[in-house]
Design an enzyme around this catalytic site. Structure first.
Site, PDB file in Angstrom:
ATOM      1  N   TYR A 285       0.702  -1.080   0.056  1.00 59.65           N
ATOM      2  CA  TYR A 285      -0.017   0.112   0.194  1.00 59.65           C
ATOM      3  C   TYR A 285       0.727   0.938  -0.049  1.00 59.65           C
ATOM      4  O   TYR A 285       0.652   2.368  -0.714  1.00 59.65           O
ATOM      5  CB  TYR A 285      -0.888  -0.011   1.298  1.00 59.65           C
ATOM      6  CG  TYR A 285      -1.692   1.107   1.212  1.00 59.65           C
ATOM      7  CD1 TYR A 285      -2.684   1.460   0.640  1.00 59.65           C
ATOM      8  CD2 TYR A 285      -1.848   2.001   2.489  1.00 59.65           C
ATOM      9  CE1 TYR A 285      -3.843   2.458   0.721  1.00 59.65           C
ATOM     10  CE2 TYR A 285      -2.604   3.021   2.916  1.00 59.65           C
ATOM     11  CZ  TYR A 285      -3.727   3.247   1.984  1.00 59.65           C
ATOM     12  OH  TYR A 285      -4.555   4.014   1.883  1.00 59.65           O
TER      13      TYR A 285
ATOM     14  N   LYS B  86       1.076   4.086  -2.946  1.00 58.74           N
ATOM     15  CA  LYS B  86       0.591   5.450  -2.680  1.00 58.74           C
ATOM     16  C   LYS B  86       1.705   6.487  -2.963  1.00 58.74           C
ATOM     17  O   LYS B  86       1.555   7.540  -3.335  1.00 58.74           O
ATOM     18  CB  LYS B  86       0.169   5.514  -1.416  1.00 58.74           C
ATOM     19  CG  LYS B  86      -1.238   4.852  -0.965  1.00 58.74           C
ATOM     20  CD  LYS B  86      -2.326   5.454  -1.773  1.00 58.74           C
ATOM     21  CE  LYS B  86      -3.713   5.258  -1.573  1.00 58.74           C
ATOM     22  NZ  LYS B  86      -4.704   5.687  -2.499  1.00 58.74           N
TER      23      LYS B  86
END
Length: 311
Positions: free
Chosen positions: A170, A174
């Site tokens: 993640y 991001k």
């Protein structure tokens, strides 16, 4: 609906909101619709982990917007598929005449420490977040380049800006979105298109899955209603804000902040070819160290403390 000086609704073009079926995305979709935009509510309707797709989420938000007098259409494809990015742009322009904006709120979460993470857990999160954002931005910029107008708002996270010990997939995705945003802003300025990135904090299905220790890195008062996040996305997409581009903004329920893009903090020029001891001294002492804020915020051990037995 948006109003002109005469009090009549001022119709605008279309805005694509990915992940628009829930949480931040649903709030963004409703705010843009209330401002007079036609909204493509894009949501596959999966669980936080990306499983069990269902159309209900996108359909419900679309119906809410229409019931309130707004314009909306649902789309249920997966943004991780390249062709879906093109479908969304074509749908927005065919339904609403032109593409005024794109806001990418989609995402899934599969937490695992890096040394236990499977290839599938890595690939699935990268595909949805980073590749999915690229797929949408790729086709949106092509259309906005022709129009010579438009706005794009992407979503990063604190994990992407500061890291997270159980979210390597993640965090990497991001962080990649931040780089994608900056590159796209540089490319699209000549076409009158501004591109910005929001790092949001709100109580959603996704944050409910995050550990209490991670959640506590931000005060509880800043993890509430996503209304300000939606308002900032709307403000960044306003034609009057075209000079605001390439920015990363933290947005919580009560607070706004602007991040300074990564840049050199300190530098050293060696007078002669350095030996290993010179380099070790430079990286340990002369350059200085800026510890990751989250070591302290999360109560994590520093490697030197472990190595020295002082943890």
């Amino acid at each position: 609906m948006a109003e002109t000086s005469g009090g009549l609704a001022a119709p605008r073009g279309g805005v694509i909101v990915t992940g628009g079926g829930g949480g931040i995305g649903a709030e963004v979709a409703r705010r843009f619709a209330s401002a007079g935009y036609g909204v493509v509510v894009s949501d596959r309707g999966v669980t936080v982990a990306g499983d069990d797709p269902a159309p209900d989420a996108a359909n419900l938000v679309t119906e809410q917007i229409r019931d309130a007098g707004g314009r909306a259409v649902a789309h249920h494809g997966s943004v991780s598929e390249f062709a879906v990015g093109e479908e969304l742009v074509e749908l927005a322009t065919s339904e609403f005449g032109r593409l005024d904006g794109l806001v990418t709120c989609h995402g899934i979460l599969r937490e695992r420490m890096i040394f236990n993470m499977s290839e599938e857990e890595w690939d699935s999160v990268i595909d949805v977040h980073l590749k999915g954002t690229f797929n949408c931005v790729r086709f949106a910029t092509a259309r906005m380049r022709t129009q010579r107008a438009g706005s794009i708002v992407t979503m990063t996270s604190a994990s992407g800006l500061e890291g997270s010990p159980a979210q390597a997939n993640y965090a990497a995705a991001k962080a990649g979105i931040v780089g994608l945003t900056a590159s796209t802003a540089l490319a699209m300025g000549r076409y009158g298109v501004n591109v910005n990135c929001i790092s949001p904090a709100a109580n959603t299905r996704m944050t409910a899955r995050i550990s209490a220790r991670t959640t506590n890195t931000r005060p509880a008062a800043e993890r509430g209603n996503p209304g300000l996040i939606a308002d900032v996305a709307l403000a960044l997409s306003d034609p009057r804000a075209r000079e605001v581009t390439g920015q990363v903004l933290t947005v919580t329920e009560q607070r706004l902040a602007r991040w300074v893009p990564t840049h050199e903090q300190e530098n050293i020029t060696f007078d002669a070819e350095p030996g290993l001891d010179d380099v070790v001294d430079a990286v340990r002492n002369r350059l200085g160290v800026a510890p990751l804020r989250r070591f302290a915020a999360l109560g994590l051990d520093l490697p030197a403390a472990v190595a020295n037995g002082t943890n």
